[in-house]
Scaffold this motif. Structure first.
Motif, PDB file in Angstrom:
ATOM      1  N   ILE A  32       3.114 -58.233 -66.794  1.00 46.71           N
ATOM      2  CA  ILE A  32       2.472 -57.111 -67.472  1.00 46.71           C
ATOM      3  C   ILE A  32       3.456 -56.491 -68.465  1.00 46.71           C
ATOM      4  O   ILE A  32       4.566 -56.094 -68.090  1.00 46.71           O
ATOM      5  CB  ILE A  32       2.005 -56.050 -66.443  1.00 46.71           C
ATOM      6  CG1 ILE A  32       1.038 -56.682 -65.437  1.00 46.71           C
ATOM      7  CG2 ILE A  32       1.366 -54.865 -67.149  1.00 46.71           C
ATOM      8  CD1 ILE A  32       0.766 -55.834 -64.221  1.00 46.71           C
ATOM      9  N   SER A  33       3.048 -56.442 -69.722  1.00 49.82           N
ATOM     10  CA  SER A  33       3.858 -55.841 -70.796  1.00 49.82           C
ATOM     11  C   SER A  33       5.270 -56.413 -70.861  1.00 49.82           C
ATOM     12  O   SER A  33       6.234 -55.677 -71.079  1.00 49.82           O
ATOM     13  CB  SER A  33       3.914 -54.315 -70.633  1.00 49.82           C
ATOM     14  OG  SER A  33       2.616 -53.768 -70.653  1.00 49.82           O
ATOM     15  N   CYS A  34       5.379 -57.718 -70.689  1.00 54.31           N
ATOM     16  CA  CYS A  34       6.681 -58.387 -70.742  1.00 54.31           C
ATOM     17  C   CYS A  34       6.934 -58.952 -72.133  1.00 54.31           C
ATOM     18  O   CYS A  34       6.006 -59.251 -72.875  1.00 54.31           O
ATOM     19  CB  CYS A  34       6.741 -59.511 -69.714  1.00 54.31           C
ATOM     20  SG  CYS A  34       6.650 -58.936 -68.005  1.00 54.31           S
ATOM     21  N   ASP A  35       8.196 -59.113 -72.487  1.00 53.20           N
ATOM     22  CA  ASP A  35       8.577 -59.691 -73.776  1.00 53.20           C
ATOM     23  C   ASP A  35       9.328 -60.998 -73.535  1.00 53.20           C
ATOM     24  O   ASP A  35      10.460 -60.996 -73.059  1.00 53.20           O
ATOM     25  CB  ASP A  35       9.454 -58.708 -74.560  1.00 53.20           C
ATOM     26  CG  ASP A  35       9.803 -59.207 -75.959  1.00 53.20           C
ATOM     27  OD1 ASP A  35       9.399 -60.331 -76.332  1.00 53.20           O
ATOM     28  OD2 ASP A  35      10.489 -58.469 -76.690  1.00 53.20           O
ATOM     29  N   GLY A  53      -0.892 -58.051 -71.895  1.00 54.81           N
ATOM     30  CA  GLY A  53      -0.142 -57.180 -72.789  1.00 54.81           C
ATOM     31  C   GLY A  53       1.265 -57.667 -73.070  1.00 54.81           C
ATOM     32  O   GLY A  53       2.159 -56.864 -73.331  1.00 54.81           O
ATOM     33  N   CYS A  54       1.454 -58.983 -73.033  1.00 58.15           N
ATOM     34  CA  CYS A  54       2.792 -59.552 -73.218  1.00 58.15           C
ATOM     35  C   CYS A  54       3.008 -60.066 -74.638  1.00 58.15           C
ATOM     36  O   CYS A  54       2.063 -60.345 -75.362  1.00 58.15           O
ATOM     37  CB  CYS A  54       2.998 -60.711 -72.240  1.00 58.15           C
ATOM     38  SG  CYS A  54       2.982 -60.200 -70.504  1.00 58.15           S
ATOM     39  N   SER A  72      -4.266 -62.284 -71.540  1.00 56.66           N
ATOM     40  CA  SER A  72      -5.136 -61.242 -72.086  1.00 56.66           C
ATOM     41  C   SER A  72      -4.298 -60.196 -72.820  1.00 56.66           C
ATOM     42  O   SER A  72      -3.164 -59.904 -72.428  1.00 56.66           O
ATOM     43  CB  SER A  72      -5.981 -60.596 -70.983  1.00 56.66           C
ATOM     44  OG  SER A  72      -5.176 -60.051 -69.975  1.00 56.66           O
ATOM     45  N   ASN A  73      -4.871 -59.702 -73.919  1.00 54.57           N
ATOM     46  CA  ASN A  73      -4.235 -58.657 -74.721  1.00 54.57           C
ATOM     47  C   ASN A  73      -2.791 -58.999 -75.085  1.00 54.57           C
ATOM     48  O   ASN A  73      -1.927 -58.121 -75.119  1.00 54.57           O
ATOM     49  CB  ASN A  73      -4.272 -57.313 -73.978  1.00 54.57           C
ATOM     50  CG  ASN A  73      -5.673 -56.940 -73.571  1.00 54.57           C
ATOM     51  OD1 ASN A  73      -6.549 -56.809 -74.415  1.00 54.57           O
ATOM     52  ND2 ASN A  73      -5.907 -56.809 -72.270  1.00 54.57           N
ATOM     53  N   ASP A  94      -8.129 -64.069 -73.623  1.00 50.73           N
ATOM     54  CA  ASP A  94      -9.037 -62.948 -73.854  1.00 50.73           C
ATOM     55  C   ASP A  94      -8.299 -61.877 -74.660  1.00 50.73           C
ATOM     56  O   ASP A  94      -7.264 -61.368 -74.225  1.00 50.73           O
ATOM     57  CB  ASP A  94      -9.518 -62.365 -72.522  1.00 50.73           C
ATOM     58  CG  ASP A  94     -10.553 -61.262 -72.683  1.00 50.73           C
ATOM     59  OD1 ASP A  94     -10.893 -60.903 -73.825  1.00 50.73           O
ATOM     60  OD2 ASP A  94     -11.017 -60.744 -71.654  1.00 50.73           O
ATOM     61  N   SER A  95      -8.813 -61.582 -75.850  1.00 52.93           N
ATOM     62  CA  SER A  95      -8.262 -60.536 -76.715  1.00 52.93           C
ATOM     63  C   SER A  95      -6.786 -60.775 -77.049  1.00 52.93           C
ATOM     64  O   SER A  95      -5.953 -59.874 -76.953  1.00 52.93           O
ATOM     65  CB  SER A  95      -8.441 -59.155 -76.071  1.00 52.93           C
ATOM     66  OG  SER A  95      -9.801 -58.924 -75.776  1.00 52.93           O
ATOM     67  N   CYS A  96      -6.475 -62.004 -77.443  1.00 50.45           N
ATOM     68  CA  CYS A  96      -5.101 -62.380 -77.782  1.00 50.45           C
ATOM     69  C   CYS A  96      -4.968 -62.700 -79.267  1.00 50.45           C
ATOM     70  O   CYS A  96      -5.951 -62.927 -79.959  1.00 50.45           O
ATOM     71  CB  CYS A  96      -4.676 -63.602 -76.975  1.00 50.45           C
ATOM     72  SG  CYS A  96      -4.515 -63.295 -75.207  1.00 50.45           S
TER      73      CYS A  96
END
Length: 191
Positions: A32-35, A53-54, A72-73, A94-96
């Motif tokens: 989650i939210s990783c770079d 969210g990555c 996703s995202n 999804d949403s990428c």
């Protein structure tokens, strides 16, 4: 090389940009939210994982296994999925933002691309039969010797697919997609 295995873990806000990793295994993990931008994961395994969210832009996955992975995202610019192991390869987006990525030569039956930007993605020689492109931007995407049989591109847009160079038997398109199928003939379609 000792293989490090991670099972049922959640990685949140991990920054691994520009790192080189070999032989890691991730089973049923969430990111989650990783770079992971510009990172290199060689001979690694991602099985039953989710990325939400990555940033995976320019990530290298040479000889890695990617099985039942949902993105996703996430921002996934310029990733060459063609370098992944063919065996068990399965993904969902999804949403990428997948612009400039490549799936050349991959077998991707029943793959879902939902609300995803796929500008200039390479699908040459890819088997996408029964895949679903929902509200997906395929502007400049490459389709040559691609199997799109029974694929659903009804709400996809921006694509140019030559029916003489690709397999499109039983694929679904909207009337708005006709221009992308007839582009080689340079005809005007008036609505």
């Amino acid at each position: 090389m000792e293989r490090i295995v991670h099972e049922d873990k959640t990685f949140e806000k991990v920054v691994y940009a520009e790192k080189v990793v070999k032989g890691r295994e991730f089973q049923n993990c969430s990111f989650i939210s990783c770079d992971f931008s510009n990172s290199e994961f060689y001979y690694s395994k991602f099985m039953d994982c989710t990325f939400d969210g990555c940033n995976l832009s320019m990530m290298k996955l040479s000889e890695s296994t990617v099985n039942n992975v949902k993105f996703s995202n996430s921002k996934i610019l310029g990733v060459n999925f063609s370098e992944c192991q063919d065996f068990l390869f399965s993904v969902m987006f999804d949403s990428c933002i997948l612009d400039y990525s490549s799936f050349q030569g991959k077998k991707m039956l029943k793959t879902k691309f939902i609300r995803t930007s796929m500008k200039e993605v390479n699908f040459n020689k890819t088997n996408l039969s029964n895949s679903f492109f929902d509200q997906t931007d395929l502007s400049g995407a490459l389709f040559e010797a691609t199997n799109l049989s029974s694929a659903n591109l009804v709400s996809a847009y921006g694509f140019v697919i030559d029916p003489e160079l690709n397999i499109i038997k039983k694929a679904s398109f909207s009337h708005h997609g006709l221009a992308g199928l007839l582009a080689r003939y340079q005809i005007n379609i008036v609505t």
